[in-house]
Design an enzyme around this catalytic site. Structure first.
Site, PDB file in Angstrom:
ATOM      1  N   LYS A 124       0.871  -1.186   0.000  1.00 53.57           N
ATOM      2  CA  LYS A 124       0.000   0.000   0.000  1.00 53.57           C
ATOM      3  C   LYS A 124       0.900   1.225   0.000  1.00 53.57           C
ATOM      4  O   LYS A 124       2.040   1.157   0.462  1.00 53.57           O
ATOM      5  CB  LYS A 124      -0.862   0.019   1.271  1.00 53.57           C
ATOM      6  CG  LYS A 124      -2.131   0.802   1.108  1.00 53.57           C
ATOM      7  CD  LYS A 124      -3.209  -0.040   0.448  1.00 53.57           C
ATOM      8  CE  LYS A 124      -4.457   0.734   0.141  1.00 53.57           C
ATOM      9  NZ  LYS A 124      -5.548  -0.169  -0.236  1.00 53.57           N
ATOM     10  N   ASP A 164      -7.044   4.080  -4.643  1.00 56.15           N
ATOM     11  CA  ASP A 164      -7.695   3.901  -3.347  1.00 56.15           C
ATOM     12  C   ASP A 164      -8.362   5.255  -3.082  1.00 56.15           C
ATOM     13  O   ASP A 164      -8.598   6.015  -4.033  1.00 56.15           O
ATOM     14  CB  ASP A 164      -6.662   3.539  -2.257  1.00 56.15           C
ATOM     15  CG  ASP A 164      -7.300   2.977  -0.990  1.00 56.15           C
ATOM     16  OD1 ASP A 164      -7.644   1.786  -0.973  1.00 56.15           O
ATOM     17  OD2 ASP A 164      -7.484   3.732  -0.011  1.00 56.15           O
TER      18      ASP A 164
END
Ligand code: GLU
Length: 446
Positions: A124, A164
């Site tokens: 991430k 995201d």
């Protein structure tokens, strides 16, 4: 394994990283029994190795705003675990982003990606940069500066970022454009790309679609059906959009969406052009949902409140971590909620999750219910590697199949009460963990 020892060691090493601690704790509690049945895991220090990211890149991102002022944000990429495939996971651009957020998301992503059954490790990244109120030119300059630093650490076979919160089609375009220029290759190192340059059909809708496929299966498994049910959705971004579309298509009625300013309650259902209007609101860059109630007389706007106070059959947090707390969960339980699906990553606090499970609410944890997004990213990678583009129908049927298999894995490891109730959180954590742990065992101490 002593969970308390592991957590205290983590707290001492990384004080103040509360979300990361929460995510680790939620997994460890679920896998404790199975871990203790495998002494070889303990010998190989699987947990100690699994809770730490492989590496973290932190960098400054200087950029110039439209007034000519120099601004500086922080950029990160957390490459968490690549035991089952190249690092894979989104980039989040949001003012709340810090290392704890990205470590929790990278940790979750590792198990989520394992559940998809596709060969993807977990990662991430992101920045504390907020796209809110920024011009296209500012966003482009920021993305280019971000990529100037990160490009050397990613690649189609090493680490494949995606979107995201705050990173949608526009940002992916700017990021990927700069990446290609610097890396001088075009093999699809990002997913969520535009359809004209290697993107996959259904990717924008995939997280929401996949979530509803999972919820549909979970309800059916417990003797219920989605058709005719009322649904509360939070958020109004890409994920909420896909969830509203698919819930409506499958015969449910979505009656709430929300933004940072409050929530919309529309008892007539958020469907058809109202769903398109949600995207218009999102793209306006103002980050508010209130104008929905001005446009549609059937709707009421509740300022600074969350939708969980409404009586619904199904609640789907689709905004951000910990957006549903224990009081919210209790309110939903009082209102006889049937099912809660964490379409946002770790959308519920631990106390909320525990309460819902204790009351035998069908609880679908983020790493299972929202895995359709990254799964479809995996399908985008496959199409890029094959230099072809599949039809929407082909992608959608693959997505459906993947969600169904994730559901089956959760049932396998999470069934209780003689099969009458599935603890999906437990099932998902064990299934994801076993796959990653076995892969790590096979590859030695690396
Ligand atoms: N950000 C999404 C997630 O949380 C998608 C990641 C991806 O497609 O790589 O799973």
């Amino acid at each position: 394994m002593k969970i308390t020892d592991i957590i205290s060691a983590l707290d001492a090493k990384h004080p103040g990283e509360s979300e990361y601690r929460q995510a680790v704790m939620e997994v460890l509690v679920c896998i404790e029994d199975i871990y203790n049945q495998h002494p070889e895991f303990e010998k190989a220090a699987i947990i100690e190795r699994l809770v730490e990211p492989d590496r973290i890149f932190t960098f400054k991102v200087p950029w110039i705003d439209d007034k000519g002022k120099v601004r500086v944000n922080l950029g990160y990429r957390v490459q968490f675990n690549n035991a089952i495939g190249p690092y894979k996971g989104g980039l989040r651009f949001h003012a709340s982003v810090n290392l704890s957020t990205l470590k929790f998301l990278g940790f979750e992503q590792t198990f989520k990606n394992a559940l998809t059954s596709l060969p993807m490790g977990g990662a991430k990244g992101g920045s504390d940069f907020s796209v809110r109120g920024k011009s296209n030119a500012e966003i482009m300059r920021f993305c280019q500066s971000f990529m100037l630093e990160l490009w050397q650490n990613i690649g189609a076979n090493t680490d494949i970022p995606a979107g995201d919160i705050g990173v949608g089609g526009r940002e992916i375009g700017y990021l990927y454009g700069m990446y290609k220029k610097l890396a001088r290759e075009n093999t699809g190192t990002f997913t969520g790309k535009g359809l004209d340059y290697g993107g996959s059909l259904i990717r924008p809708e995939a997280t929401g679609y996949g979530a509803l496929y999972f919820i549909d299966k979970a309800l059916a498994h417990h003797g219920h059906q989605l058709k005719g049910k009322t649904v509360a959705v939070s958020g109004f971004g890409n994920v909420a959009w896909g969830a509203c579309l698919k819930a409506t298509e499958l015969g449910a009625k979505v009656i709430t969406i929300s933004g940072p300013d409050g929530y919309i309650y529309d008892p007539e259902g958020i469907e058809g052009e109202k769903i398109d209007f949600m995207l218009e609101l999102r793209n306006s860059g103002e980050d508010i949902v209130a104008p929905y109630a001005d446009k549609y007389p059937s709707a009421t706007f509740y300022a600074n409140k969350r939708p969980w106070e409404q009586k619904v059959d199904i609640a789907l947090p689709c905004a951000i971590q910990n957006e549903m707390n224990e009081q919210d969960a209790q309110q939903l339980i009082n209102n006889k909620v049937l099912c809660v699906g964490e379409v946002s990553n770790m959308g519920c606090t631990t106390a909320a999750t525990d309460l819902l499970i204790e009351h035998k609410v069908i609880f679908a944890p983020g790493k299972a219910v929202n895995a359709g997004g990254v799964a479809t990213s995996g399908l985008e990678m496959t199409q890029n590697a094959m230099h072809i583009q599949w039809s929407a129908q082909e992608v959608d049927s693959n997505l459906k199949e993947i969600m169904s298999k994730i559901h089956d894995q959760c049932v396998k490891y999470g069934s209780q009460d003689g099969g009458a109730y599935v603890n999906y959180a437990k099932g998902a954590n064990i299934a994801g963990f076993m796959k990653v742990a076995n892969a790590m065992m096979a590859q030695g101490v690396v």
